[in-house]
Design a protein around this motif. Structure first.
Motif, short mmCIF file in Angstrom:
data_model
loop_
_atom_site.label_atom_id
_atom_site.label_comp_id
_atom_site.label_asym_id
_atom_site.label_seq_id
_atom_site.Cartn_x
_atom_site.Cartn_y
_atom_site.Cartn_z
N ARG A 142 54.27 90.13 -31.30
CA ARG A 142 53.31 89.46 -30.43
C ARG A 142 52.95 90.41 -29.29
N PRO B 297 43.49 88.07 -32.20
CA PRO B 297 43.93 86.75 -31.73
C PRO B 297 44.81 86.05 -32.76
N GLU B 298 45.88 85.44 -32.27
CA GLU B 298 46.79 84.72 -33.16
C GLU B 298 46.15 83.43 -33.65
N ASN C 106 42.82 71.09 -32.05
CA ASN C 106 42.85 72.17 -33.04
C ASN C 106 42.88 71.57 -34.44
N ASP D 202 54.67 76.26 -27.11
CA ASP D 202 55.53 76.67 -26.00
C ASP D 202 56.89 75.99 -26.15
N ASN E 195 48.14 71.41 -24.64
CA ASN E 195 46.95 72.07 -24.09
C ASN E 195 45.70 71.45 -24.68
N SER F 203 49.14 89.03 -23.44
CA SER F 203 47.76 88.90 -23.92
C SER F 203 47.28 87.46 -23.77
N ALA F 204 46.04 87.32 -23.38
CA ALA F 204 45.42 85.99 -23.26
C ALA F 204 44.02 86.07 -23.84
N PRO F 205 43.73 85.31 -24.93
CA PRO F 205 44.63 84.41 -25.63
C PRO F 205 45.74 85.18 -26.36
N PRO F 206 46.78 84.47 -26.84
CA PRO F 206 47.87 85.16 -27.54
C PRO F 206 47.36 85.98 -28.71
N CYS F 207 47.87 87.20 -28.84
CA CYS F 207 47.46 88.10 -29.91
C CYS F 207 48.66 88.61 -30.68
#
Length: 274
Positions: free
Chosen positions: A44, A124-125, A160, A235, A205, A48-52
């Motif tokens: 990971r 991006p993840e 999502n 999280d 979220n 990073s934002a968003p998570p990558c």
């Protein structure tokens, strides 16, 4: 390392990602030393934002001087490769950077002259939807395998769609359960008050309200105060889990969803409220 920790996915065009990886691996082989090694690592990306997710290609070649790194991704720039006897146009890395950026990612390099280089690509993840266990495997997950006689309703507040689809697939093993979905917190609160579900799944979220705010409103309203609410989030930090359980969440499930644990939870809630 735990193999489950490497279960990741990225948001990318399959053909473009393949082209990037082949380019990085081919370069690591071409410009390596004799009897050198090439290693691929997945991790990971830090901060990073968003998570990558980062894929790193490591070689044991001659390395690249620090003052030349800025020129590496320029079109037609081959640095000292022209004297190496290796054929090429110098376009590969420039194209790879363009492809990575077009997919919302990035590409970069770290190198130590005389020791080797690390080329990495970040993308991006994406949400991983694990394969569902077979019906036989799930027979011991809290059900005797017979069709559930209880009629229950679950409300899933989640924006999502892949996560929603995973829950829909999992509930095929519980045919007596009806699933309602809401794409945001405000809609979820209205549906909870109107339909009084047996269980509420709540993403942390959401696009309009934080999941903890939705949880607080559910607990504060007499119409929904006793409905079990389960937080669902990627999280899994201990402090986050403790905080939300203390705020009134029945349980805390992490993404990607553990289907066995999810089905056991449904069975327990239905049994308690039946």
């Amino acid at each position: 390392d735990d193999p489950a920790a490497l279960r990741v996915a990225v948001q990318a065009d399959r053909q473009r990602l393949r082209q990037i990886v082949l380019n990085l691996v081919a370069n690591a082989i071409k410009y390596n030393r004799e009897d050198g090694a090439v290693t691929l690592r997945i991790s990971r990306a830090p901060d990073s934002a968003p998570p990558c997710i980062r894929l790193t290609v490591v070689d044991t070649g001659p390395g690249i001087p620090a003052e030349q790194l800025d020129r590496l991704f320029a079109p037609f720039e081959r640095l000292s490769a022209d004297g190496s006897g290796v054929e090429g146009t110098g376009l590969g890395l420039a194209i790879a950077r363009g492809l990575a950026e077009a997919m919302g990612g990035a590409i970069g390099v770290a190198s130590v002259a005389g020791e080797g280089s690390e080329f990495w690509v970040e993308l991006p993840e994406a949400v991983v939807i694990p394969p569902l266990p077979s019906a036989g495997d799930l027979a011991g997950a809290g059900s005797d395998g017979a069709e559930d006689e209880h009629i229950a309703t679950i409300l899933y507040i989640e924006d999502n769609q892949p996560n929603v689809e995973l829950v829909q697939h999992a509930l095929e093993f519980r045919p007596g359960v009806t699933l309602l979905t809401a794409p945001d917190g405000a809609t979820g609160l209205r549906l909870a008050m109107r339909y009084q579900p047996n269980l509420i799944l709540l993403d942390l979220n959401l696009p309009d309200l934080n999941g903890d705010e939705v949880l607080a409103r559910l607990r504060a309203d007499s119409r929904t105060a006793t409905i079990p609410a389960v937080m669902v989030s990627a999280d899994a930090t201990p402090g986050q889990v403790v905080r939300l359980l203390a705020a009134g969440a029945r349980a805390y499930l992490t993404k990607p969803l553990d289907v066995r644990r999810f089905l056991r939870l449904i069975d327990d809630v239905i049994a308690e409220r039946g």
